[in-house]
Scaffold this active site. Structure first.
Site, PDB file in Angstrom:
ATOM      1  N   ASP A  36      22.200  13.745   8.188  1.00 31.59           N
ATOM      2  CA  ASP A  36      21.362  13.279   7.074  1.00 31.59           C
ATOM      3  C   ASP A  36      20.096  14.128   6.930  1.00 31.59           C
ATOM      4  O   ASP A  36      19.278  13.871   6.058  1.00 31.59           O
ATOM      5  CB  ASP A  36      21.021  11.783   7.202  1.00 31.59           C
TER       6      ASP A  36
ATOM      7  N   HIS B 224      19.941   4.160  17.083  1.00 27.58           N
ATOM      8  CA  HIS B 224      18.966   3.073  16.869  1.00 27.58           C
ATOM      9  C   HIS B 224      19.262   1.800  17.666  1.00 27.58           C
ATOM     10  O   HIS B 224      18.392   0.929  17.745  1.00 27.58           O
ATOM     11  CB  HIS B 224      18.889   2.683  15.390  1.00 27.58           C
TER      12      HIS B 224
ATOM     13  N   ASP C 107      19.004  14.298  13.737  1.00 26.06           N
ATOM     14  CA  ASP C 107      19.163  13.320  12.654  1.00 26.06           C
ATOM     15  C   ASP C 107      17.810  13.208  11.941  1.00 26.06           C
ATOM     16  O   ASP C 107      16.762  13.342  12.560  1.00 26.06           O
ATOM     17  CB  ASP C 107      19.550  11.973  13.276  1.00 26.06           C
TER      18      ASP C 107
ATOM     19  N   LYS D 202      29.629   5.440   6.042  1.00 23.59           N
ATOM     20  CA  LYS D 202      31.061   5.509   5.739  1.00 23.59           C
ATOM     21  C   LYS D 202      31.841   6.133   6.907  1.00 23.59           C
ATOM     22  O   LYS D 202      31.883   7.374   7.024  1.00 23.59           O
ATOM     23  CB  LYS D 202      31.296   6.392   4.493  1.00 23.59           C
TER      24      LYS D 202
ATOM     25  N   HIS E 130      16.372  10.666  10.983  1.00 22.51           N
ATOM     26  CA  HIS E 130      15.632   9.497  11.452  1.00 22.51           C
ATOM     27  C   HIS E 130      15.214   9.672  12.918  1.00 22.51           C
ATOM     28  O   HIS E 130      15.848  10.419  13.666  1.00 22.51           O
ATOM     29  CB  HIS E 130      16.490   8.230  11.305  1.00 22.51           C
TER      30      HIS E 130
HETATM   31  N1  ZLM Z   1      17.168  -2.716   3.420  1.00 23.64           N
HETATM   32  N2  ZLM Z   1      23.890  -1.690   1.039  1.00 23.64           N
HETATM   33  C1  ZLM Z   1      19.737   5.267   9.555  1.00 23.64           C
HETATM   34  C2  ZLM Z   1      19.434   3.812   9.263  1.00 23.64           C
HETATM   35  C3  ZLM Z   1      18.503   3.627   8.100  1.00 23.64           C
HETATM   36  C4  ZLM Z   1      15.065  -1.164   6.339  1.00 23.64           C
HETATM   37  C5  ZLM Z   1      15.206  -1.267   3.811  1.00 23.64           C
HETATM   38  C6  ZLM Z   1      18.597  -2.751   3.149  1.00 23.64           C
HETATM   39  C7  ZLM Z   1      19.227   1.817   3.786  1.00 23.64           C
HETATM   40  C8  ZLM Z   1      20.203   1.198   2.925  1.00 23.64           C
HETATM   41  C9  ZLM Z   1      22.804  -1.466   3.130  1.00 23.64           C
HETATM   42  C10 ZLM Z   1      24.928  -2.352   0.266  1.00 23.64           C
HETATM   43  C11 ZLM Z   1      20.852   6.814  11.236  1.00 23.64           C
HETATM   44  C12 ZLM Z   1      15.461   0.319   6.277  1.00 23.64           C
HETATM   45  C13 ZLM Z   1      16.699  -1.342   3.430  1.00 23.64           C
HETATM   46  C14 ZLM Z   1      18.980  -2.497   1.714  1.00 23.64           C
HETATM   47  C15 ZLM Z   1      15.458  -3.327   5.114  1.00 23.64           C
HETATM   48  C16 ZLM Z   1      17.904   2.165   5.477  1.00 23.64           C
HETATM   49  C17 ZLM Z   1      23.742  -2.050   2.341  1.00 23.64           C
HETATM   50  C18 ZLM Z   1      21.293   0.983   0.797  1.00 23.64           C
HETATM   51  C19 ZLM Z   1      22.127  -0.035   1.300  1.00 23.64           C
HETATM   52  O1  ZLM Z   1      23.286  -0.378  -0.697  1.00 23.64           O
HETATM   53  C20 ZLM Z   1      23.128  -0.694   0.482  1.00 23.64           C
HETATM   54  C21 ZLM Z   1      24.528  -3.769  -0.045  1.00 23.64           C
HETATM   55  C22 ZLM Z   1      21.978  -0.434   2.618  1.00 23.64           C
HETATM   56  C23 ZLM Z   1      21.015   0.184   3.428  1.00 23.64           C
HETATM   57  C24 ZLM Z   1      20.343   1.593   1.605  1.00 23.64           C
HETATM   58  N3  ZLM Z   1      18.783   1.284   4.956  1.00 23.64           N
HETATM   59  C25 ZLM Z   1      18.576   3.020   3.595  1.00 23.64           C
HETATM   60  N4  ZLM Z   1      17.754   3.189   4.666  1.00 23.64           N
HETATM   61  C26 ZLM Z   1      17.186   1.971   6.768  1.00 23.64           C
HETATM   62  C27 ZLM Z   1      18.104   2.193   7.964  1.00 23.64           C
HETATM   63  C28 ZLM Z   1      20.765   5.407  10.637  1.00 23.64           C
HETATM   64  O2  ZLM Z   1      21.199   7.753  10.252  1.00 23.64           O
HETATM   65  O3  ZLM Z   1      19.622   7.243  11.779  1.00 23.64           O
HETATM   66  C29 ZLM Z   1      21.863   6.872  12.402  1.00 23.64           C
HETATM   67  C30 ZLM Z   1      23.227   6.442  12.045  1.00 23.64           C
HETATM   68  N5  ZLM Z   1      16.639   0.629   6.825  1.00 23.64           N
HETATM   69  O4  ZLM Z   1      14.764   1.149   5.742  1.00 23.64           O
HETATM   70  C31 ZLM Z   1      14.991  -1.901   5.156  1.00 23.64           C
HETATM   71  C32 ZLM Z   1      13.793  -1.613   5.929  1.00 23.64           C
HETATM   72  C33 ZLM Z   1      16.938  -3.401   4.719  1.00 23.64           C
HETATM   73 ZN    ZN Z   2      19.701   9.075  10.271  1.00 29.13          ZN
HETATM   74 CA    CA Z   3      15.870  12.717  14.747  1.00 22.90          CA
END
Ligand code: ZLM
Ligand code: ZN
Ligand code: CA
Length: 414
Positions: free
Chosen positions: A301, A177, A212, A32, A214
């Site tokens: 986070d 990332h 962070d 956000k 991550h």
């Molecule tokens: N799915 N919507 C940290 C980046 C973390 C990859 C599992 C997507 C989410 C997450 C997106 C609304 C930093 C993964 C997740 C669902 C494949 C991650 C959109 C919820 C939503 O509700 C959601 C439709 C979304 C994404 C949860 N994604 C949680 N964790 C991570 C990326 C970035 O903080 O380090 C720096 C800014 N992605 O785990 C998946 C494997 C995609």
């Molecule tokens: Zn993060």
């Molecule tokens: Ca880190």
């Protein structure tokens, strides 16, 4: 307000543009940008604003972004976004009762469209796949958002290099990332790499510290083969936690061997063990590496109650890491990053802006803040952390990590 440092003489440059908080990844997306506005409002309402040099964030130019990213990837992102950008500006202008797009902006858009058409790059059959994963959606103004975030981090480097500031802050950055030609983990353009590359034009050694939750994979990868940047990431690791890299034994390659440091931990880390790990490792790193500048990614986070992260830090614990890095007196750049419980993110970054200034801000949230209701029910700066959370890291495991890191650092020639 309480003065916390003897040397409040340090000059702080703060970069902000309210436009950045207006972008939306998607209604349900955890990232956000509004949290940047919320942090800024606290910074203003706490009176920190008046004690810093405040700069308006500008958009990084395509040529600047090319210093790291693949030209086709940039064109892809820019042409794909240009129509959206025009729509976005149109929307923005009509919302502000202005009927015309500013002429200077319109020219830039036309240029981007023309350039991309000459390159005959089609969105549909491109090798780049932004928008396919819900992590990295395409949205209105995406490329502008990237340009603003990275423009600020590049200018942070400039303010340090010109001696205009001792500490520079960009809470809109920290998108660790993003890869040379790939968007991942909510990041599209790696503002941190662009910032560090700018610093390397003058400085010999740059230390990157990432708190962070991550792993800072994009920054690590960019400098994996060099000893001019040491990357140090503390992160949650295991059980498929994103991105899955950052093992203890990922130490770098070639001359870069032992210049990548990773501190992987299990969920539940609380202030006391985290700060202990942080101090033990960063003190040795500072001693061995003696950087000319520190770039710190302050992803929030790692705080307790975050929607994505599993650590259990308080704002004081998180801030203690920033305070500790500041205490070395080395020029420093503070960047944002993750943080998904947005009321806590804004609290944290306002508090850490105070740390940069040597000011301990009040526990009471200023009641004139337009986001005041976000801070209910307590309306306090320091929120209570989750209770009854098990720290899944055994003391002996943490000690083992420290001694292994010490071993690696001992191989660095002085
Ligand atoms: N799915 N919507 C940290 C980046 C973390 C990859 C599992 C997507 C989410 C997450 C997106 C609304 C930093 C993964 C997740 C669902 C494949 C991650 C959109 C919820 C939503 O509700 C959601 C439709 C979304 C994404 C949860 N994604 C949680 N964790 C991570 C990326 C970035 O903080 O380090 C720096 C800014 N992605 O785990 C998946 C494997 C995609
Ligand atoms: Zn993060
Ligand atoms: Ca880190």
């Amino acid at each position: 307000m309480i003065q916390t440092d003897s040397d409040s003489s340090r000059r702080v440059a703060y970069f902000y543009n309210r436009f950045i908080g207006k972008f939306q990844y998607g209604k349900e997306h955890p990232m956000k940008p509004k949290r940047i506005i919320m942090a800024h409002n606290l910074i203003v309402n706490y009176g920190l604003f008046r004690q810093m040099d405040v700069y308006l964030i500008r958009e990084a130019q395509l040529q600047e972004i090319r210093k790291f990213h693949d030209p086709d990837y940039i064109i892809y992102l820019s042409q794909f976004m240009s129509q959206n950008k025009i729509n976005f500006v149109k929307e923005y202008c009509s919302a502000n009762n202005e009927s015309v797009i500013p002429e200077n902006l319109l020219e830039e858009f036309k240029l981007i469209i023309k350039w991309s058409q000459q390159q005959k790059i089609k969105t549909e059959n491109s090798e780049f796949k932004v928008g396919d994963s819900p992590d990295n959606p395409t949205f209105s103004g995406l490329f502008s958002y990237c340009q603003l975030s990275s423009g600020a981090s590049i200018d942070c480097a400039h303010s340090i290099l010109t001696g205009q500031a001792d500490i520079a802050i960009n809470w809109s950055g920290g998108l660790h990332h993003a890869k040379k030609k790939e968007a991942s983990g909510f990041c599209y353009i790696n503002d941190i790499v662009l910032c560090i590359l700018e610093l390397l034009r003058v400085y010999v050694r740059v230390l990157y510290v990432d708190i962070d939750c991550h792993h800072g994979d994009g920054v690590e990868e960019a400098f994996y083969l060099t000893n001019r940047v040491m990357t140090l990431s503390f992160h949650q690791y295991g059980d498929d936690f994103y991105p899955g890299t950052g093992q203890l034994n990922s130490v770098g390659v070639g001359v870069g061997r032992y210049y990548s440091v990773n501190v992987p931990m299990k969920p539940g880390m609380s202030d006391e063990p985290y700060i202990e790990m942080f101090k033990k490792i960063t003190s040795r790193v500072m001693q061995v590496y003696r950087p000319d500048c520190i770039v710190m990614q302050c992803g929030a986070d790692s705080l307790s109650l975050d929607k994505l992260g599993g650590f259990n830090l308080s704002i004081k614990g998180h801030g203690a890491c920033v305070q500790y890095m500041k205490s070395f007196g080395t020029p420093m750049i503070l960047l944002g990053g993750g943080g998904y419980t947005i009321s806590n993110v804004s609290r944290c970054w306002a508090y850490e802006t105070g740390i940069a200034l040597g000011q301990q801000i009040d526990q009471a949230i200023p009641s004139n803040d337009i986001y005041y209701d976000y801070y209910s029910p307590d309306y306090l700066l320091h929120f209570p952390i989750k209770q009854n959370v098990e720290n899944r890291n055994k003391t002996e495991d943490l000690n083992k990590i420290v001694s292994t890191v010490y071993d690696y650092l001992s191989y660095i020639e002085n």
